[in-house]
Scaffold this active site. Sequence first.
Site, short mmCIF file in Angstrom:
data_model
loop_
_atom_site.label_atom_id
_atom_site.label_comp_id
_atom_site.label_asym_id
_atom_site.label_seq_id
_atom_site.Cartn_x
_atom_site.Cartn_y
_atom_site.Cartn_z
N CYS A 156 -32.15 43.63 -61.74
CA CYS A 156 -33.55 42.84 -61.78
C CYS A 156 -34.28 42.70 -60.46
O CYS A 156 -35.03 43.50 -60.19
CB CYS A 156 -33.10 41.26 -62.46
SG CYS A 156 -34.37 40.41 -63.11
N HIS A 162 -29.50 42.26 -67.03
CA HIS A 162 -28.31 41.26 -66.52
C HIS A 162 -27.16 41.60 -67.55
O HIS A 162 -27.02 41.95 -68.72
CB HIS A 162 -28.74 39.89 -66.77
CG HIS A 162 -29.77 39.52 -65.72
ND1 HIS A 162 -29.44 39.40 -64.49
CD2 HIS A 162 -30.98 38.99 -65.86
CE1 HIS A 162 -30.64 39.20 -63.75
NE2 HIS A 162 -31.64 38.94 -64.55
#
Length: 495
Positions: free
Chosen positions: A332, A435
């Site tokens: 991310c 994630h």
Amino acid sequence: MKGVMIQGTSSDVGKSLIATAFCRLFVNEGIRVAPFKSQNMSNNSYVTIDGKEIGRAQGIQAEAAKTEATVLMNPILLKPRSDSQSEVVLLGKAIQTLSGKGYRESFYEKGVEVIQTSLEKLAEDYEVVVMEGAGSPVEINLKDRELVNMKVAEIADIPVILVADIDRGGVFASIVGTLELFTKEERDRVKGIIVNKFRGDFQLFEDGVKWIEEKTGIPVLAVLPYIEHHGIDGEDSLSLDKHKNMRKAAGLDIAIIDLPFISNYSDIEPFYREEDVSIRFVKHAEEFGSPDGVIIPGTKSTIRDLQVLKEKGIDEKIIDYVQNGGSIVGICGGYQMLGERLIDPDGTDTGISSAEENGLGLIPAKTIFQKDKKTVRAYGICHPQTGLDLPMSGYEIHLGETIYTSNKAPFLVLDHDKQDGFYSENGRVIGTYLHHLFHNDEWRCSWLNERRKAKGLPQKESMSYKGDRYDQLAEEVAKSLDWEKVKKIVFEWKK
């Protein structure tokens, strides 16, 4: 409404873990149970099935309760963006960024309203609600407008169990002091005490239990042991701080870049179950060393955290490490940092319109931050060009869109046709928005085995990170808990 609220004498006493165990204990008896935390402050979040964002602890507790997580279980989530400001996520959607003072002054009435509505809707579908408080319920400077402890217990009209952490010391003072600072009405709502994180022979604390009960007139429902390696994701930065001090002598040395506003740090928790892997956090350039792998995790403030890395000289360490054959994974915000340029036209990442920053230049891509956040669960496979035929699942929470500037080399194919991330020709540089990448057991094993091979260590077989962790936790807690008395408190509660 039937339910119970788990409050603590302070932060990090184990409220989330105990609430998780209670959820599994209730559902194992055939009781429809839901978790609830009115207001959570954490950058460790969870994406619901409909793409909304709630605190990770309530998502985990919903899994333990064998039910689907919804925004009703955590209607207000505060995500710190700086030392003084937090993004306000209301019913799963980010609405604005406020200072602590601004939040207290402008949001209280709205908060009470959404909490009441959420509880009413949960009561329609569930028989019991296990609620969790936050921090200490007797912070005098905050009590008049708090939205997460006794105020919520009063709205729901449920009893409270007070949890104290004996491991940090001062357990008697913390229990008695907390009770003394309650009003009479608040104290009358406390129907049980749990002493948590006990190490050693329980018999040595029998006199302590007797003293607490005689002094307070409230039963001690359990003296719970310090449960290590439980496999339940931590809720906030305090649980992360404990992990930072858990280094072990092991074959592989994995360095995590310690970002000031690190988010979704549960991404790295599976490594703590790997016996030959030692995790360490790098906060200063001189700590970098010669790791076998480096991970740059997610962050709530990508450009600012990247600037901090540059101020400390960690950026140069990372670049030199990769150029000399090192292996790195950016997740991310960490993925965004690996690119060539970060562009924030509307100030959604920095709060400053038209802010820009050079990235680490290890991936041929640029990131443009957008106004709308993407929150979605994701499923897919490794891209064919990686040579890895592995299934992948996780979730995305990000504002930016990362665009290749040359040499497109995607890492994943998600949701059948969407390409994600970057995978270098030799697999030494990887970036992704996914994630919980390392919660995929086969992928984690494959990545670690490449590091083991490079170091001349024996290969390992894939091991399950999750297993039956909720039942194991519930079983461990039940050994020391007067569960029948807990149920009596819940089902026979009257003012």
